[in-house]
Design an enzyme around this catalytic site. Structure first.
Site, PDB file in Angstrom:
ATOM      1  N   ASN A  20       0.783  -1.245   0.000  1.00 41.00           N
ATOM      2  CA  ASN A  20       0.000   0.000   0.000  1.00 41.00           C
ATOM      3  C   ASN A  20       0.808   1.286   0.000  1.00 41.00           C
ATOM      4  O   ASN A  20       0.351   2.322  -0.467  1.00 41.00           O
ATOM      5  CB  ASN A  20      -0.975  -0.018   1.182  1.00 41.00           C
ATOM      6  N   GLU A  62       5.640  -4.531  11.773  1.00 41.08           N
ATOM      7  CA  GLU A  62       4.705  -3.409  11.624  1.00 41.08           C
ATOM      8  C   GLU A  62       3.469  -3.972  10.950  1.00 41.08           C
ATOM      9  O   GLU A  62       3.483  -4.244   9.745  1.00 41.08           O
ATOM     10  CB  GLU A  62       5.357  -2.311  10.780  1.00 41.08           C
ATOM     11  N   CYS A  89      -2.725   1.459   7.125  1.00 44.05           N
ATOM     12  CA  CYS A  89      -2.805   0.713   8.393  1.00 44.05           C
ATOM     13  C   CYS A  89      -3.394   1.551   9.523  1.00 44.05           C
ATOM     14  O   CYS A  89      -3.912   1.017  10.488  1.00 44.05           O
ATOM     15  CB  CYS A  89      -1.424   0.238   8.799  1.00 44.05           C
TER      16      CYS A  89
HETATM   17  N1  NAD Z   1       2.067  -1.045  10.647  1.00 46.29           N
HETATM   18  C1  NAD Z   1       2.492  -0.550   9.504  1.00 46.29           C
HETATM   19  O1  NAD Z   1       3.414   0.281   9.445  1.00 46.29           O
HETATM   20  C2  NAD Z   1       1.864  -1.012   8.224  1.00 46.29           C
HETATM   21  C3  NAD Z   1       2.113  -0.280   7.058  1.00 46.29           C
HETATM   22  C4  NAD Z   1       1.533  -0.721   5.856  1.00 46.29           C
HETATM   23  C5  NAD Z   1       0.727  -1.833   5.823  1.00 46.29           C
HETATM   24  N2  NAD Z   1       0.524  -2.518   6.983  1.00 46.29           N
HETATM   25  C6  NAD Z   1      -0.332  -3.698   6.971  1.00 46.29           C
HETATM   26  O2  NAD Z   1      -0.058  -4.503   5.822  1.00 46.29           O
HETATM   27  C7  NAD Z   1      -1.259  -5.127   5.371  1.00 46.29           C
HETATM   28  C8  NAD Z   1      -1.487  -4.813   3.922  1.00 46.29           C
HETATM   29  O3  NAD Z   1      -0.328  -5.110   3.159  1.00 46.29           O
HETATM   30  P1  NAD Z   1      -0.227  -6.458   2.299  1.00 46.29           P
HETATM   31  O4  NAD Z   1      -1.555  -6.869   1.789  1.00 46.29           O
HETATM   32  O5  NAD Z   1       0.878  -6.266   1.349  1.00 46.29           O
HETATM   33  O6  NAD Z   1       0.210  -7.499   3.451  1.00 46.29           O
HETATM   34  P2  NAD Z   1       0.700  -9.020   3.247  1.00 46.29           P
HETATM   35  O7  NAD Z   1       1.027  -9.516   4.591  1.00 46.29           O
HETATM   36  O8  NAD Z   1      -0.254  -9.752   2.390  1.00 46.29           O
HETATM   37  O9  NAD Z   1       2.047  -8.875   2.392  1.00 46.29           O
HETATM   38  C9  NAD Z   1       3.099  -8.117   2.904  1.00 46.29           C
HETATM   39  C10 NAD Z   1       4.405  -8.653   2.319  1.00 46.29           C
HETATM   40  O10 NAD Z   1       4.585  -9.984   2.801  1.00 46.29           O
HETATM   41  C11 NAD Z   1       4.839 -10.853   1.714  1.00 46.29           C
HETATM   42  N3  NAD Z   1       4.333 -12.171   2.095  1.00 46.29           N
HETATM   43  C12 NAD Z   1       3.129 -12.712   1.860  1.00 46.29           C
HETATM   44  N4  NAD Z   1       3.060 -13.949   2.386  1.00 46.29           N
HETATM   45  C13 NAD Z   1       4.263 -14.186   2.968  1.00 46.29           C
HETATM   46  C14 NAD Z   1       4.847 -15.284   3.680  1.00 46.29           C
HETATM   47  N5  NAD Z   1       4.150 -16.405   3.908  1.00 46.29           N
HETATM   48  N6  NAD Z   1       6.108 -15.168   4.136  1.00 46.29           N
HETATM   49  C15 NAD Z   1       6.822 -14.031   3.899  1.00 46.29           C
HETATM   50  N7  NAD Z   1       6.335 -12.960   3.240  1.00 46.29           N
HETATM   51  C16 NAD Z   1       5.074 -13.050   2.785  1.00 46.29           C
HETATM   52  C17 NAD Z   1       4.138 -10.221   0.547  1.00 46.29           C
HETATM   53  O11 NAD Z   1       4.679 -10.689  -0.661  1.00 46.29           O
HETATM   54  C18 NAD Z   1       4.417  -8.751   0.797  1.00 46.29           C
HETATM   55  O12 NAD Z   1       5.697  -8.422   0.307  1.00 46.29           O
HETATM   56  C19 NAD Z   1      -2.371  -4.579   6.247  1.00 46.29           C
HETATM   57  O13 NAD Z   1      -2.629  -5.455   7.324  1.00 46.29           O
HETATM   58  C20 NAD Z   1      -1.771  -3.297   6.778  1.00 46.29           C
HETATM   59  O14 NAD Z   1      -2.352  -2.878   7.997  1.00 46.29           O
HETATM   60  C21 NAD Z   1       1.047  -2.132   8.182  1.00 46.29           C
HETATM   61  O1  LIG Z   2      -0.220   1.915   5.992  1.00 49.26           O
HETATM   62  C1  LIG Z   2       0.391   2.257   6.982  1.00 49.26           C
HETATM   63  C2  LIG Z   2       1.499   3.274   6.860  1.00 49.26           C
HETATM   64  O2  LIG Z   2       2.494   3.023   7.834  1.00 49.26           O
HETATM   65  C3  LIG Z   2       0.972   4.677   7.019  1.00 49.26           C
HETATM   66  S1  LIG Z   2       2.141   5.830   6.453  1.00 49.26           S
HETATM   67  O3  LIG Z   2       2.037   5.845   4.988  1.00 49.26           O
HETATM   68  O4  LIG Z   2       3.479   5.354   6.886  1.00 49.26           O
HETATM   69  O5  LIG Z   2       1.809   7.134   7.064  1.00 49.26           O
END
Ligand code: NAD
Ligand SMILES: O=C[C@H](O)CS(=O)(=O)O
Length: 476
Positions: free
Chosen positions: A155, A251, A285
Site C-alpha cells: 500500500n 509493523e 494501516c
Molecule cells: N504497521 C504498519 O506500518 C503497516 C504499514 C503498511 C501496511 N501494513 C499492513 O499490511 C497489510 C497490507 O499489506 P499487504 O496486503 O501487502 O500485506 P501481506 O502480509 O499480504 O504482504 C506483505 C508482504 O509480505 C509478503 N508475504 C506474503 N506472504 C508471505 C509469507 N508467507 N512469508 C513471507 N512474506 C510473505 C508479501 O509478498 C508482501 O511483500 C495490512 O494489514 C496493513 O495494515 C502495516
Molecule cells: O499503511 C500504513 C502506513 O504506515 C501509514 S504511512 O504511509 O506510513 O503514514
C-alpha cells in the site's frame, strides 16, 4: 499489452541484474492491464543474495559515506518524482496527488536516515561508582546487526521501503529487500537510484517473487541476522513463529479508532475523519475505521461527515481531481462489499456509500454497528468507517481498547484532562490528539502493540533496532 512485449525487470544479486525464466506480471490497477513483468527468485537466488550481502560487510563503509549515499538518493528521488509517482499510481491505484506526496515523504525519510547516520554513538558508563570498580573505565559502542532481510507491503510501496532501507544502511548493515509482488517497480527504481548515488557493491540486494518462498529462505539462512516485516498480522505472526533467534521487527495491521468528544471542533473533526478514512481507498494501516462519537453531537457529526464524504471524487487514479481510486485487487473490493452487506444484515444502517463497481468501492459510512461486526472487529483495509456513540469518557476508552490491535488512535476534544487521561489509558503505539488516527511524521517513533506488531520505525528508532550495543570495560 502482449506479455512477450512487456519489459521484464530483474533481481539485483551481487550488484548484477539477473532476469529469471519465470516471471510474474505487474498489473496497472487503473485498467487491470499487465504493464510490466518481474523476475521470480528461487531459494538459490535468495541464498546468493544473502551471501553477497554478508560479504559486503567486510568492506568498511563509514557513517559519512553512508550519509552521502542516502542524501544523494533522497535528492535523486525528488528529481524523478513525477516518473516514480506515475509508477506508484499505476501499480497501487493510489490517486496521483497522493502518490506525489509519497515520493516526497520517501525522500524525506532517506534524508532523515542520512542525518541519523552521523549521530550514531554509544555512551559512557560510570562503572567506577560501584564499590571495587574505582579504577575502571567503561563505555558502549554500537555495531550493525549485519544482514537485514526486509519484506514490505503493497500500500505504501516506496516510503515504507525507505523506512527499512534507510535506517538499515544508515546503521552500516547490508539489506536484502523483498517488496510486495503486486507493487514492486517503484522500489526497483529506488534501488537504481541508490546504485547511481554510489551504494557500495553488495550492500543492497533486491529479490522479487513469491512471498512465502522468499520469506522461508530468509528465515532458513543462518547469515540473515534480522527480519524486518511490514504487512498483515497473519503473515507477521507466521514469520515471528518461525524466526527462532533472529531479531524480528513487525509493523502490522490495525482497526484504528478515532474519538469525537462532546466538546470537539466538529467541522475540523468531520473533515479530518473523512480525509483520513478514505485516503488510498482506506488501504492504510492507520486509516480511520472505528469512530466513537459522543451522543450529544452524533446528529451534527453524522450530517457533516455524510456531506463531506459525498463530495469526494471516486475514479481514475491518474486524474488530479480523484480522491479515491480502486482497491488493490478485485477480490479485496468484493470482500469489503461482503463485509458491508454482512453488517447491514446484522442491523447496521447505511449513512452513505455501500456500492461496488469492479475494484472500486464507494466511500461508505455505517452507523448502529456493534463491535462484533467484521467492519469493526477486523481490519477492513477499505473505504469504510463505522460510527458508534458513547455516553462518558471511561466508556469510550473501554470501547477503543476493545480490539486485538493497538497501532494508533485519534481523539478530538478541547479538554486537556480528558486528552491526557485517554492518551494514558488507550493501549496503542500512538495517540493523536485533535486529529484522526492516521497521522505520521516520518521521524517520529511509529509502531504498535498487541496484534499491530512489535518494534518501532522512524529512522532514529529503527536504527537502534538494527544495531547491537557492546560495553567495553577497562581495568586501569
Ligand atoms: N504497521 C504498519 O506500518 C503497516 C504499514 C503498511 C501496511 N501494513 C499492513 O499490511 C497489510 C497490507 O499489506 P499487504 O496486503 O501487502 O500485506 P501481506 O502480509 O499480504 O504482504 C506483505 C508482504 O509480505 C509478503 N508475504 C506474503 N506472504 C508471505 C509469507 N508467507 N512469508 C513471507 N512474506 C510473505 C508479501 O509478498 C508482501 O511483500 C495490512 O494489514 C496493513 O495494515 C502495516
Ligand atoms: O499503511 C500504513 C502506513 O504506515 C501509514 S504511512 O504511509 O506510513 O503514514
Amino acid at each position: 499489452m502482449e506479455s512477450t512485449t512487456l519489459k521484464q525487470y530483474g533481481l539485483l544479486i551481487d550488484h548484477q541484474w539477473v532476469e529469471t525464466e519465470e516471471a510474474m506480471a505487474v498489473v496497472n490497477k487503473s485498467n487491470q492491464e499487465d504493464y510490466a513483468k518481474i523476475s521470480v527468485a528461487s531459494k538459490t537466488h535468495v541464498d546468493e543474495a544473502v551471501t553477497s550481502a554478508k560479504k559486503a560487510l567486510e568492506n568498511d563503509w563509514g557513517p559519512y559515506d553512508r550519509y552521502k549515499v542516502l542524501s544523494k538518493t533522497s535528492a535523486l528521488l525528488l528529481e524523478n518524482k513525477e516518473e516514480i509517482a506515475q509508477i506508484i499510481t499505476a501499480e497501487v491505484g493510489k490517486p496521483i496527488k497522493d502518490a506525489r506526496v509519497e515520493v516526497e515523504r520517501a525522500a524525506l525519510t532517506l534524508e532523515i536516515s542520512a542525518e541519523e547516520a552521523k549521530r550514531i554513538h554509544g555512551e559512557g558508563v560510570p562503572v567506577e561508582s560501584a564499590p571495587g570498580s574505582e579504577n575502571r573505565l567503561a563505555f558502549t559502542i554500537k555495531s550493525p546487526v549485519g544482514v537485514v532481510a526486509a519484506i514490505t507491503p503493497f500500500n505504501v510501496p516506496l516510503n515504507l521501503v525507505c523506512h527499512k532501507i534507510g535506517p538499515a544502511l544508515a546503521a552500516g548493515n547490508s539489506v536484502v529487500l523483498k517488496p510486495a509482488e503486486v507493487t514492486p517497480i517503484c522500489s526497483l527504481k529506488l534501488v537504481e537510484l541508490l546504485l547511481e548515488a554510489g551504494l557500495p557493491h553488495g550492500r543492497l540486494q533486491y529479490v522479487t517473487g513469491d512471498g512465502a518462498v522468499i520469506g522461508e529462505a530468509f528465515l532458513a539462512h543462518p547469515d540473515v541476522n534480522m527480519l524486518t516485516f511490514t504487512g498483515s498480522p497473519r503473515v507477521g505472526e507466521l514469520l515471528k513463529s518461525k524466526a527462532g533467534m533472529k531479531k524480528v521487527s513487525l509493523e502490522l495491521g490495525n482497526n484504528s479508532a478515532t474519538v469525537v468528544h462532546s466538546d470537539a471542533d466538529l467541522e475540523k473533526a468531520s473533515s479530518l475523519v473523512v480525509q483520513k478514512s478514505f485516503n488510498s481507498a482506506g488501504q492504510v494501516c492507520i486509516s480511520v475505521q472505528r469512530v466513537f462519537v459522543h451522543k450529544e453531537v452524533e446528529a451534527q457529526f453524522l450530517s457533516l461527515v455524510k456531506e463531506k464524504t459525498e463530495q469526494l471524487v471516486t475514479g481514475d487514479p491518474f486524474d488530479d481531481q480523484t480522491d479515491v481510486g480502486p482497491l488493490i485487487r478485485l477480490s479485496e473490493a468484493e470482500r469489503v462489499e461482503e463485509w458491508i452487506n454482512e453488517a447491514l444484515h446484522e442491523g447496521a444502517e447505511l449513512v452513505t456509500g455501500g456500492k461496488r463497481d469492479g475494484a472500486y468501492v464507494q466511500p461508505t459510512i455505517l452507523k448502529n454497528v456493534t463491535s462484533s461486526m467484521k467492519v469493526c472487529k477486523k481490519e477492513v483495509f477499505g473505504p469504510v468507517f463505522s460510527i458508534e456513540t458513547y455516553d462518558d469518557e471511561n466508556e469510550v476508552i473501554k470501547k477503543v481498547n476493545d480490539s486485538d490491535y493497538g497501532l494508533q488512535a485519534g481523539l478530538f476534544t478541547s479538554s486537556l484532562s480528558f486528552a491526557m487521561k485517554a492518551a494514558k489509558k488507550i493501549h496503542v503505539g500512538g495517540v493523536i490528539v485533535n486529529d484522526a488516527s492516521m497521522y505520521r511524521a516520518d521521524h517520529m517513533p511509529y509502531g504498535g502493540v498487541k496484534m499491530s506488531g512489535s518494534g518501532k520505525e522512524g529512522p532514529k528508532y529503527a536504527i537502534e533496532e538494527m544495531m547491537e550495543e557492546k560495553i567495553i570495560v577497562f581495568n586501569l
